[in-house]
Design a protein around this motif. Structure first.
Motif, PDB file in Angstrom:
ATOM      1  N   ALA A 342      -6.862   8.468  -4.479  1.00  0.00           N
ATOM      2  CA  ALA A 342      -6.071   7.291  -4.844  1.00  0.00           C
ATOM      3  C   ALA A 342      -4.942   7.080  -3.848  1.00  0.00           C
ATOM      4  O   ALA A 342      -4.640   5.941  -3.455  1.00  0.00           O
ATOM      5  N   ARG A 343      -4.306   8.183  -3.401  1.00  0.00           N
ATOM      6  CA  ARG A 343      -3.241   8.046  -2.409  1.00  0.00           C
ATOM      7  C   ARG A 343      -3.801   7.635  -1.055  1.00  0.00           C
ATOM      8  O   ARG A 343      -3.243   6.745  -0.383  1.00  0.00           O
ATOM      9  N   GLU A 344      -4.918   8.226  -0.659  1.00  0.00           N
ATOM     10  CA  GLU A 344      -5.524   7.875   0.623  1.00  0.00           C
ATOM     11  C   GLU A 344      -5.915   6.400   0.650  1.00  0.00           C
ATOM     12  O   GLU A 344      -5.679   5.699   1.641  1.00  0.00           O
ATOM     13  N   ALA A 345      -6.505   5.918  -0.446  1.00  0.00           N
ATOM     14  CA  ALA A 345      -6.903   4.519  -0.503  1.00  0.00           C
ATOM     15  C   ALA A 345      -5.689   3.607  -0.443  1.00  0.00           C
ATOM     16  O   ALA A 345      -5.705   2.575   0.247  1.00  0.00           O
ATOM     17  N   ALA A 346      -4.624   3.976  -1.145  1.00  0.00           N
ATOM     18  CA  ALA A 346      -3.410   3.161  -1.112  1.00  0.00           C
ATOM     19  C   ALA A 346      -2.801   3.136   0.281  1.00  0.00           C
ATOM     20  O   ALA A 346      -2.301   2.090   0.740  1.00  0.00           O
ATOM     21  N   GLU A 347      -2.838   4.269   0.980  1.00  0.00           N
ATOM     22  CA  GLU A 347      -2.313   4.309   2.347  1.00  0.00           C
ATOM     23  C   GLU A 347      -3.146   3.445   3.278  1.00  0.00           C
ATOM     24  O   GLU A 347      -2.602   2.680   4.099  1.00  0.00           O
ATOM     25  N   GLN A 348      -4.455   3.545   3.174  1.00  0.00           N
ATOM     26  CA  GLN A 348      -5.318   2.797   4.080  1.00  0.00           C
ATOM     27  C   GLN A 348      -5.308   1.296   3.801  1.00  0.00           C
ATOM     28  O   GLN A 348      -5.714   0.494   4.650  1.00  0.00           O
ATOM     29  N   ALA A 349      -4.841   0.894   2.613  1.00  0.00           N
ATOM     30  CA  ALA A 349      -4.816  -0.528   2.263  1.00  0.00           C
ATOM     31  C   ALA A 349      -3.577  -1.247   2.797  1.00  0.00           C
ATOM     32  O   ALA A 349      -3.525  -2.483   2.771  1.00  0.00           O
ATOM     33  N   ILE A 350      -2.592  -0.516   3.264  1.00  0.00           N
ATOM     34  CA  ILE A 350      -1.334  -1.142   3.702  1.00  0.00           C
ATOM     35  C   ILE A 350      -1.527  -1.794   5.066  1.00  0.00           C
ATOM     36  O   ILE A 350      -2.037  -1.181   6.007  1.00  0.00           O
ATOM     37  N   VAL A 351      -1.092  -3.048   5.162  1.00  0.00           N
ATOM     38  CA  VAL A 351      -1.210  -3.821   6.392  1.00  0.00           C
ATOM     39  C   VAL A 351       0.185  -4.053   6.964  1.00  0.00           C
ATOM     40  O   VAL A 351       1.058  -4.594   6.279  1.00  0.00           O
ATOM     41  N   LEU A 352       0.390  -3.648   8.189  1.00  0.00           N
ATOM     42  CA  LEU A 352       1.642  -3.907   8.895  1.00  0.00           C
ATOM     43  C   LEU A 352       1.510  -5.262   9.577  1.00  0.00           C
ATOM     44  O   LEU A 352       0.769  -5.406  10.559  1.00  0.00           O
ATOM     45  N   LEU A 353       2.222  -6.253   9.062  1.00  0.00           N
ATOM     46  CA  LEU A 353       2.106  -7.617   9.581  1.00  0.00           C
ATOM     47  C   LEU A 353       3.006  -7.859  10.787  1.00  0.00           C
ATOM     48  O   LEU A 353       2.610  -8.546  11.734  1.00  0.00           O
ATOM     49  N   GLU A 354       4.220  -7.306  10.736  1.00  0.00           N
ATOM     50  CA  GLU A 354       5.189  -7.462  11.837  1.00  0.00           C
ATOM     51  C   GLU A 354       5.926  -6.144  12.020  1.00  0.00           C
ATOM     52  O   GLU A 354       6.164  -5.411  11.052  1.00  0.00           O
ATOM     53  N   ALA A 573       8.884  -7.395  -2.614  1.00  0.00           N
ATOM     54  CA  ALA A 573       8.658  -8.685  -3.272  1.00  0.00           C
ATOM     55  C   ALA A 573       7.173  -8.867  -3.538  1.00  0.00           C
ATOM     56  O   ALA A 573       6.330  -8.152  -2.993  1.00  0.00           O
ATOM     57  N   GLY A 574       6.856  -9.848  -4.367  1.00  0.00           N
ATOM     58  CA  GLY A 574       5.453 -10.120  -4.642  1.00  0.00           C
ATOM     59  C   GLY A 574       5.242 -10.701  -6.018  1.00  0.00           C
ATOM     60  O   GLY A 574       6.064 -11.474  -6.509  1.00  0.00           O
ATOM     61  N   ASN A 575       4.168 -10.310  -6.670  1.00  0.00           N
ATOM     62  CA  ASN A 575       3.812 -10.936  -7.946  1.00  0.00           C
ATOM     63  C   ASN A 575       3.615  -9.893  -9.033  1.00  0.00           C
ATOM     64  O   ASN A 575       3.384  -8.714  -8.765  1.00  0.00           O
ATOM     65  N   ASP A 576       3.712 -10.355 -10.257  1.00  0.00           N
ATOM     66  CA  ASP A 576       3.219  -9.601 -11.402  1.00  0.00           C
ATOM     67  C   ASP A 576       1.803 -10.095 -11.655  1.00  0.00           C
ATOM     68  O   ASP A 576       1.591 -11.294 -11.836  1.00  0.00           O
ATOM     69  N   PRO A 577       0.811  -9.208 -11.675  1.00  0.00           N
ATOM     70  CA  PRO A 577      -0.580  -9.668 -11.774  1.00  0.00           C
ATOM     71  C   PRO A 577      -0.933 -10.417 -13.054  1.00  0.00           C
ATOM     72  O   PRO A 577      -2.026 -10.963 -13.155  1.00  0.00           O
ATOM     73  N   HIS A 578      -0.026 -10.447 -14.034  1.00  0.00           N
ATOM     74  CA  HIS A 578      -0.305 -11.182 -15.266  1.00  0.00           C
ATOM     75  C   HIS A 578       0.420 -12.523 -15.324  1.00  0.00           C
ATOM     76  O   HIS A 578       0.316 -13.232 -16.328  1.00  0.00           O
ATOM     77  N   ILE A 579       1.160 -12.871 -14.245  1.00  0.00           N
ATOM     78  CA  ILE A 579       2.000 -14.063 -14.284  1.00  0.00           C
ATOM     79  C   ILE A 579       1.731 -14.920 -13.054  1.00  0.00           C
ATOM     80  O   ILE A 579       1.705 -14.414 -11.934  1.00  0.00           O
ATOM     81  N   LEU A 614       5.674  -6.778   0.969  1.00  0.00           N
ATOM     82  CA  LEU A 614       5.035  -7.645  -0.010  1.00  0.00           C
ATOM     83  C   LEU A 614       3.981  -6.839  -0.779  1.00  0.00           C
ATOM     84  O   LEU A 614       3.096  -6.221  -0.172  1.00  0.00           O
ATOM     85  N   VAL A 615       4.106  -6.831  -2.078  1.00  0.00           N
ATOM     86  CA  VAL A 615       3.136  -6.166  -2.949  1.00  0.00           C
ATOM     87  C   VAL A 615       2.549  -7.260  -3.833  1.00  0.00           C
ATOM     88  O   VAL A 615       3.201  -7.740  -4.753  1.00  0.00           O
ATOM     89  N   SER A 616       1.327  -7.651  -3.506  1.00  0.00           N
ATOM     90  CA  SER A 616       0.809  -8.837  -4.184  1.00  0.00           C
ATOM     91  C   SER A 616      -0.699  -8.840  -4.224  1.00  0.00           C
ATOM     92  O   SER A 616      -1.372  -8.168  -3.440  1.00  0.00           O
ATOM     93  N   LEU A 631       5.403  -5.827   5.819  1.00  0.00           N
ATOM     94  CA  LEU A 631       4.166  -5.164   5.403  1.00  0.00           C
ATOM     95  C   LEU A 631       3.593  -5.895   4.203  1.00  0.00           C
ATOM     96  O   LEU A 631       4.321  -6.558   3.454  1.00  0.00           O
ATOM     97  N   TRP A 632       2.303  -5.740   4.006  1.00  0.00           N
ATOM     98  CA  TRP A 632       1.660  -6.231   2.771  1.00  0.00           C
ATOM     99  C   TRP A 632       0.715  -5.170   2.247  1.00  0.00           C
ATOM    100  O   TRP A 632       0.020  -4.494   3.019  1.00  0.00           O
ATOM    101  N   THR A 633       0.701  -5.044   0.932  1.00  0.00           N
ATOM    102  CA  THR A 633      -0.318  -4.259   0.261  1.00  0.00           C
ATOM    103  C   THR A 633      -0.630  -4.910  -1.061  1.00  0.00           C
ATOM    104  O   THR A 633       0.249  -5.506  -1.696  1.00  0.00           O
ATOM    105  N   ALA A 634      -1.870  -4.840  -1.457  1.00  0.00           N
ATOM    106  CA  ALA A 634      -2.208  -5.207  -2.820  1.00  0.00           C
ATOM    107  C   ALA A 634      -1.569  -4.190  -3.759  1.00  0.00           C
ATOM    108  O   ALA A 634      -1.080  -3.139  -3.333  1.00  0.00           O
ATOM    109  N   HIS A 635      -1.529  -4.506  -5.036  1.00  0.00           N
ATOM    110  CA  HIS A 635      -1.037  -3.518  -5.995  1.00  0.00           C
ATOM    111  C   HIS A 635      -1.901  -2.272  -5.851  1.00  0.00           C
ATOM    112  O   HIS A 635      -3.119  -2.313  -6.027  1.00  0.00           O
ATOM    113  N   GLY A 636      -1.251  -1.193  -5.500  1.00  0.00           N
ATOM    114  CA  GLY A 636      -1.969  -0.041  -4.961  1.00  0.00           C
ATOM    115  C   GLY A 636      -2.323   1.034  -5.948  1.00  0.00           C
ATOM    116  O   GLY A 636      -2.644   2.153  -5.541  1.00  0.00           O
TER     117      GLY A 636
END
Length: 947
Positions: A342-354, A573-579, A614-616, A631-636
Motif C-alpha cells: 500500500a505504501r509502495e503504490a502510494a509512493e509510485q502514484a505521486i506525480v511531481l508537476l513542477e 489542497a484538493g477534494n473530498d471524494p463525497h463532495i 494536490l490530493v484529488s 505535486l499531485w496524487t490521487a487519494h492514496g
C-alpha cells in the motif's frame, strides 16, 4: 453385504471438464430454480447441495463495504503509476484479502465488480477517480494487470472472478440513466471498445457490467455489442451482471419498453445473465422472467444460456471442489507485505508537476503543513474501512520530526448565534463515541453517521466553536472541536456523529443562505433548513432558524501565520471524494474551490517557499506560475501521508505520470455529453490547444537522457529500440513512453498515440536498453468505408520521450499497408452513422435490437459529410430509409441540391421506416464528396443509389 453410497453426480466430479459438469448440474435444476439463479442473490438448492451465491463484491482499490481491509490508492492513482507489475500485485493482495474475509464472513463475495475501465475522457466526470486513464491502451494495460492479480495464476481455479465496469461509453453522472452517448463507429472501435477488448482477450476477466446510460439511443443493458463484440473476443463463458436497478430503468426512467416482462426478456436475449435489482428481494425479477416466459418472449433455452454462464464462473471459483481449490485456505489479511505494498503504490502514484529545485527538502527544514486536507486521509464510495492511516501532517511529522512541523488547517472557526441570542452547542460525546484512529477506527460504531443514540445539538449562552470548511459551490461541512462532523440522522436531529462526510446521500453537508441580517442553514441531504425548536436542533420544512455567523478566526489568517514562521509551507489542497464530484454527481468546473485558492494565496504571500500538494480524484486548473513546486496524487489510501512525506524528503524520487490531460481552463473542455473524441478533438489524442500539463507528464529528482532510437519493419511487426540513461545523482524511476503518428493520413488521426511504455528504475549513470515489438495492428484505424481495421500505407513517425509532449527522439518507418478505396455507392450505399464529419446530428437506434440511424439534434437541422464516394459509371436515383417527419437533401462537393426526399406523412413511430426514392437532377459519375442535410425530427438509417 455392506451398502455403498451412490456415486456423486457428475457435476461433483473434479476429473470432468467444467463444461460437462455445468451441463450436468444445469440438467438437474428445475425451471423455477434456474430462474432464481438469474437474480443477483441466487438462492441455495438444498436438494442438490448447491449453496446460495451472490454476484457482486466491490473491490476497486481494496475490498469495499465489508469492514476493515487494506486500502490502496484510488484507481486513477494506480493508473498514474504506469506500472503493470505493481498493479498486478495490488490485485493479488486484494483478492487474497477477499478470500480471507470470506472465510470469516460468507457475505463477502468472490465475483468482484472491478476494475472500472471507462476511459477518463472528460475530467469533470464525477467518477473520474474510478478509472485508470484517458488513453485506451494504458487503461487496458493497467486493467489487465489488476484482473490478473484478482484472478490469480492457478491454471484451473480463480481466486476471485473480476467483472469489468461499465459497458459502454459511460462518462457522465448527470442524468446517467436517460442520456445517450452518440458514438460513431471510429470512436466506438478505436476508443471505447479498445480498453475492454484487450483486457478481455488477456483471459483474466469473468465478465462485464453494462452501464446505466444509452449508446446511440439504445440502453447498454440491451446492447447488441455484447453479442457482436464482447462475446467474440474470447471462448470463455463471460458473465454479464446488470448494474443496480438498471433492469427496472428500462421501463421506469428510460421508457424503452412498455412492460418489465419485455425489458427483462430483451436484456436476457442481449446477453445479461444476472439481474441486480430490488436489493436482496428477488421476487420481482423472477416474476418478470416467469411472465416473459409465459408470454413467449423468452424460451427455456434462453434461461439455460444465462445460467450456464453463471455456473461457469462458480465452478472456476472452486465452489464445487472445496478440497481441490488452492485458494480455500487463504488467510492473508492486513499482512506486513500488504501494508508495504500500500505504501509502495502510494509512493509510485505521486506525480511531481513542477519543481524549481525546492524539492526534496533538507532534513532540518521547518515546515508549515496547511490546508483542508492536511490532516485528512479521505475515503471514497468504493473504499474499505481503514485499519491503518496516515495523513500528510502525520507523515511529515514522523519523517521530519514533530518539533519542526507546524499545522494550520485553514478552516474558518465560527459560532452560530440564534435569533434568541443563544449559540449552537455540541454536547460532549460519551467516552465510547470519541473518534478513534488506527485499528480501533475500523470497528468503532461511533464513526458511523446516522446514529440516533448520541445527544443532538443544543443551544446555550456559550456555544461550540465549529470548523467551517467550504468545499466549493457553497457546500460546507461543520466540525466539532473533537473532530466529529455535524450530521443528520433519520429522525431529523442534528448531531456531531460522523468521522467523515460519506454515504450514498451525504448527510454532512450544508449551505449558508443569506436571509435578512443573517443566514439560514440548509441541510443538503434532506433539503430542509436547520430549526431550533423547543424539542431541540433538527431539520424541518418550516420555521427555519436565522443564524448570525460569528467568525472567531479566518482560515487564511491562521495559514499566513504558520507559513511566515516556516522555511517551507506545504499547502495540501484538493477534494473530498463525497463532495462536488462523485458517483451521481459531475463537477461543474476545473477550478480549485475558492476557499482553497484563498489559502494558497495566503501561504504564498507569507512564504515564497510554497509547495502545493494536490490530493484529488481528478485534475484541477491551477496557476503554477509563482509556485516553486507542485505535486499531485490521487487519494492514496492508508499510506497516503507516509508516501507524500517520503517523496518530499527525497527518500523516493517521484515517478508517477499523469494518466490524463490537465487542461488549463474550462473553456478547453467539450460538452460533458459530447462523446465524439475525434470530431471535437478531445483527450491528448486530438486536443490541439496547450494543456496545463500534458498526458504522461511527471518530473523527477533525477535527469534522464534518451538515445540510440532505431525502428524497422520486421514481418508483421515494427521493432523499436532506444536507450535511457540516468544522468542525475539519485536512483530514480523513469517512464519512457513511445508514441506513433501517421504522417500523412487520409482521415483525421491522433496527433500522437501511445503504443508502448515501461517503468524502469535506474541508478545514477546506469543505462537501460528498451525494446518494443509493435504489431502492425497498432498502426491501424477503423475504416468506415470497409467496416473493419485497416493499416494505411505511408510514413509513420515514432516518438520516444518522457510525456506526450516531451519528445526526445524521433524515427520514421514506412508501411506498405492497404491502399484506401473510395466508397462503392452503387454496391454498398451509405450507412448514415459511417459519416466522416457531422454537425448538429446524433446517432440513434435504428430499432430496439440492432443498427444505427442518424437524426438532427433536437429536431433542428443537421449535416453529414461522406468523403470520396464512388458513383461508378453513373447513378440516376437515390433512396433513403427514414422514419418520422422532415426532409433529407443530397448534394455533392458543396454544390447545389441534387435530390430532396421527405415522407408525405409522418411515420407511425420512430422504428417504422419507409424507403423513399427520388431521381437526381443530373447524372452523376466518378468520385465525389456527398453531403446530406437533415431537416426536422427525421431518422435516416441508410442511403442507396442506383443507375
Amino acid at each position: 453385504m455392506t451398502a455403498h453410497p451412490p456415486p456423486p453426480p457428475p457435476f461433483r466430479d473434479p476429473d470432468l471438464p467444467f463444461a460437462k459438469r455445468v451441463d450436468d448440474l444445469l440438467s438437474r435444476l428445475t425451471l423455477d430454480e434456474k430462474i432464481g439463479f438469474l437474480h443477483q442473490f441466487a438462492p441455495a438448492v438444498e436438494r442438490l447441495g448447491v449453496a446460495a451465491f451472490r454476484t457482486g463484491q466491490e473491490a476497486l482499490h481494496g475490498v469495499a463495504w465489508m469492514g476493515p481491509a487494506t486500502v490502496f490508492p484510488q484507481a486513477v492513482g494506480l493508473g498514474a503509476t504506469w506500472n503493470e507489475e505493481l498493479v498486478r500485485r495490488v490485485g493479488e493482495a486484494v483478492s487474497r484479502e477477499a478470500r480471507a474475509m470470506r472465510a470469516r464472513d460468507e457475505r463477502v463475495g468472490l465475483n468482484v465488480w472491478s476494475p472500472t475501465v471507462n476511459l477518463l475522457r472528460h475530467p469533470l466526470w464525477g467518477r473520474n477517480e474510478e478509472g485508470y486513464s484517458e488513453d485506451p491502451r494504458l487503461t487496458s494495460a493497467i486493467a489487465t494487470a489488476y484482473t490478473r492479480g484478482l484472478r490469480g495464476d492457478h491454471p484451473v481455479y480463480w481466486r476471485t472472478a473480476p467483472v469489468l465496469k461499465h459497458w459502454l461509453a459511460h462518462n457522465n453522472e448527470t442524468d446517467r440513466d436517460t442520456t445517450s452517448s452518440s458514438v460513431r463507429p471510429r470512436v466506438l472501435h478505436e476508443y471505447d471498445l479498445r480498453a475492454f477488448r484487450a483486457t478481455v482477450e488477456a483471459g483474466a476477466t469473468a465478465g462485464v457490467m453494462p452501464a446505466y446510460n444509452l449508446v446511440n439511443g439504445r440502453p447498454n443493458h440491451v446492447s447488441p455489442y455484447l453479442a457482436e463484440q464482447l462475446r467474440t473476443w474470447t471462448e470463455e463463458d463471460l458473465l454479464v451482471c446488470s448494474d443496480a436497478g438498471a433492469p427496472s430503468n428500462l421501463v421506469d426512467s428510460e421508457h424503452y419498453f412498455d412492460t418489465h416482462e419485455e425489458a427483462v426478456a430483451a436484456a436476457l436475449r442481449a446477453g445479461v445473465d444476472s439481474f441486480t435489482d430490488h436489493g436482496t428481494d428477488s421476487s420481482k425479477t423472477t416474476a418478470r422472467l416467469a411472465g416473459a416466459l409465459a408470454r413467449g418472449l423468452l424460451t427455456e433455452a434462453d434461461i439455460d444460456t444465462a445460467v450456464r454462464r453463471q455456473l461457469s464462473v462458480r465452478f472456476r471459483l472452486g465452489e464445487f471442489d472445496p478440497d481441490a481449490d488452492p485458494h480455500a485456505g487463504e488467510r492473508a489479511f492486513d499482512t506486513p507485505e500488504h501494508r508495504a505494498l500500500a505504501r509502495e503504490a502510494a509512493e509510485q502514484a505521486i506525480v511531481l508537476l513542477e519543481n524549481d529545485g525546492l524539492l526534496p527538502l533538507a532534513p532540518d527544514t521547518r515546515i508549515a503543513v496547511v490546508g483542508l486536507l492536511a490532516d485528512e486521509c479521505k475515503l471514497d464510495w468504493y473504499s474499505g474501512t481503514l485499519i491503518h492511516r496516515t495523513t500528510p501532517l502525520e507523515g511529515i511529522r514522523e519523517r521530519f520530526g514533530a518539533e519542526r512541523v507546524e499545522f494550520a488547517e485553514g478552516v474558518d472557526r465560527v459560532l452560530l448565534k440564534t435569533s434568541a441570542g443563544t449559540f449552537l452547542r455540541v454536547p460532549p460525546a460519551p467516552a465510547a463515541a470519541e473518534p478513534a484512529r488506527g485499528a480501533e477506527a475500523a470497528l468503532d460504531p461511533a464513526l458511523l453517521a446516522g446514529r440516533t443514540d448520541l445527544p443532538p445539538l443544543t443551544t446555550g449562552a456559550e456555544g461550540t466553536e465549529l470548523a467551517l470548511a467550504d468545499w466549493g459551490e457553497g457546500l460546507l461541512t461543520l466540525r466539532a472541536p473533537d473532530g466529529r462532523y455535524l450530521s443528520v440522522a433519520e429522525d431529523g436531529r442534528v448531531r456531531a456523529s460522523a468521522d467523515q462526510p460519506g454515504g450514498w446521500i451525504v448527510q454532512e453537508t450544508f449551505r449558508l443562505e443569506p436571509h435578512g441580517d443573517g443566514h439560514l442553514l440548509r441541510h443538503v441531504g434532506t433539503g430542509c433548513h436547520v430549526q431550533v425548536a423547543a424539542d431541540g436542533v433538527k431539520v424541518a420544512e418550516e420555521d427555519p432558524e436565522v443564524f448570525e455567523l460569528v467568525v472567531v478566526e479566518r482560515g487564511e489568517e491562521a495559514v499566513a501565520r504558520a507559513a511566515a514562521r516556516a522555511d517551507v509551507v506545504v499547502v495540501v489542497a484538493g477534494n473530498d471524494p463525497h463532495i462536488n464530484g462523485r458517483e451521481t454527481e459531475d463537477r461543474t468546473t476545473l477550478r480549485l474551490p475558492a476557499q482553497q485558492e484563498l489559502l494558497l494565496r495566503a501561504a504564498r504571500a507569507a512564504n515564497p517557499g510554497t509547495v502545493l500538494a494536490l490530493v484529488s480524484a481528478y485534475p484541477y486548473a491551477v496557476d503554477p506560475a509563482d509556485l516553486p513546486a507542485v505535486l499531485w496524487t490521487a487519494h492514496g489510501g492508508q499510506a497516503a501521508g507516509t508516501a507524500l512525506a517520503r517523496v518530499l524528503a527525497g527518500d523516493v524520487s517521484p515517478a508517477g505520470r499523469l494518466p490524463q490531460t490537465w487542461y488549463a481552463d474550462d473553456a478547453d473542455l467539450p460538452d460533458l455529453l459530447d462523446y465524439d473524441v475525434i470530431g471535437s478533438r478531445q483527450t491528448y489524442l486530438y486536443f490541439e490547444g496547450t494543456p496545463l500539463y500534458p498526458f504522461g507528464h511527471g518530473r523527477s529528482y533525477a535527469s534522464f537522457a534518451y538515445g540510440d532510437l532505431t525502428a524497422r519493419v520486421s514481418g508483421a511487426a515494427v521493432l523499436v529500440r532506444f536507450t535511457v540513461t540516468n544522468t542525475g545523482e539519485v536512483t530514480a524511476d523513469e517512464v519512457p513512453q513511445l508514441y506513433v503518428r501517421a504522417v500523412d493520413p487520409s482521415v483525421p488521426r491522433p496527433r500522437r498515440e501511445l503504443v508502448a511504455h515501461r517503468r524502469v528504475s535506474l541508478a545514477p549513470g546506469r543505462t537501460a536498453e528498451l525494446s518494443f515489438e509493435l504489431p502492425l495492428s497498432a498502426f491501424a484505424f477503423w475504416d468506415v468505408t470497409l467496416g473493419r481495421w485497416r493499416v494505411e500505407p505511408g510514413p509513420y513517425e515514432l516518438l520516444a520521450g518522457a510525456s506526450s509532449e516531451d519528445v526526445r527522439l524521433r524515427a520514421t518507418v514506412t508501411l506498405d499497408g492497404e491502399p484506401a478505396a473510395a466508397r462503392p455507392l452503387r454496391e454498398r450505399g451509405l450507412d448514415t452513422a459511417d459519416y466522416d464529419e457531422q454537425s448538429g446530428t446524433g446517432i440513434v437506434d435504428r430499432d430496439r435490437t440492432s443498427g444505427d440511424a442518424v437524426t438532427a439534434v433536437s429536431g433542428g437541422d443537421g449535416e453529414l459529410l461522406f468523403r470520396r464516394c464512388d458513383f461508378g459509371d453513373g447513378v440516376r436515383e437515390v433512396s433513403v430509409e427514414v422514419s418520422g417527419e422532415g426532409s433529407v437533401e443530397l448534394s455533392l462537393d458543396g454544390g447545389p441540391a441534387l435530390a430532396s426526399l421527405s415522407p408525405r406523412t409522418p411515420t407511425a413511430g420512430p422504428y417504422d421506416y419507409v424507403t423513399l426514392t427520388a431521381p437526381v437532377t443530373a447524372a452523376v459519375d466518378g468520385v465525389h464528396d456527398v453531403r446530406l442535410r437533415l431537416r426536422g425530427p427525421l431518422r435516416v438509417a441508410r442511403v442507396g443509389f442506383s443507375g
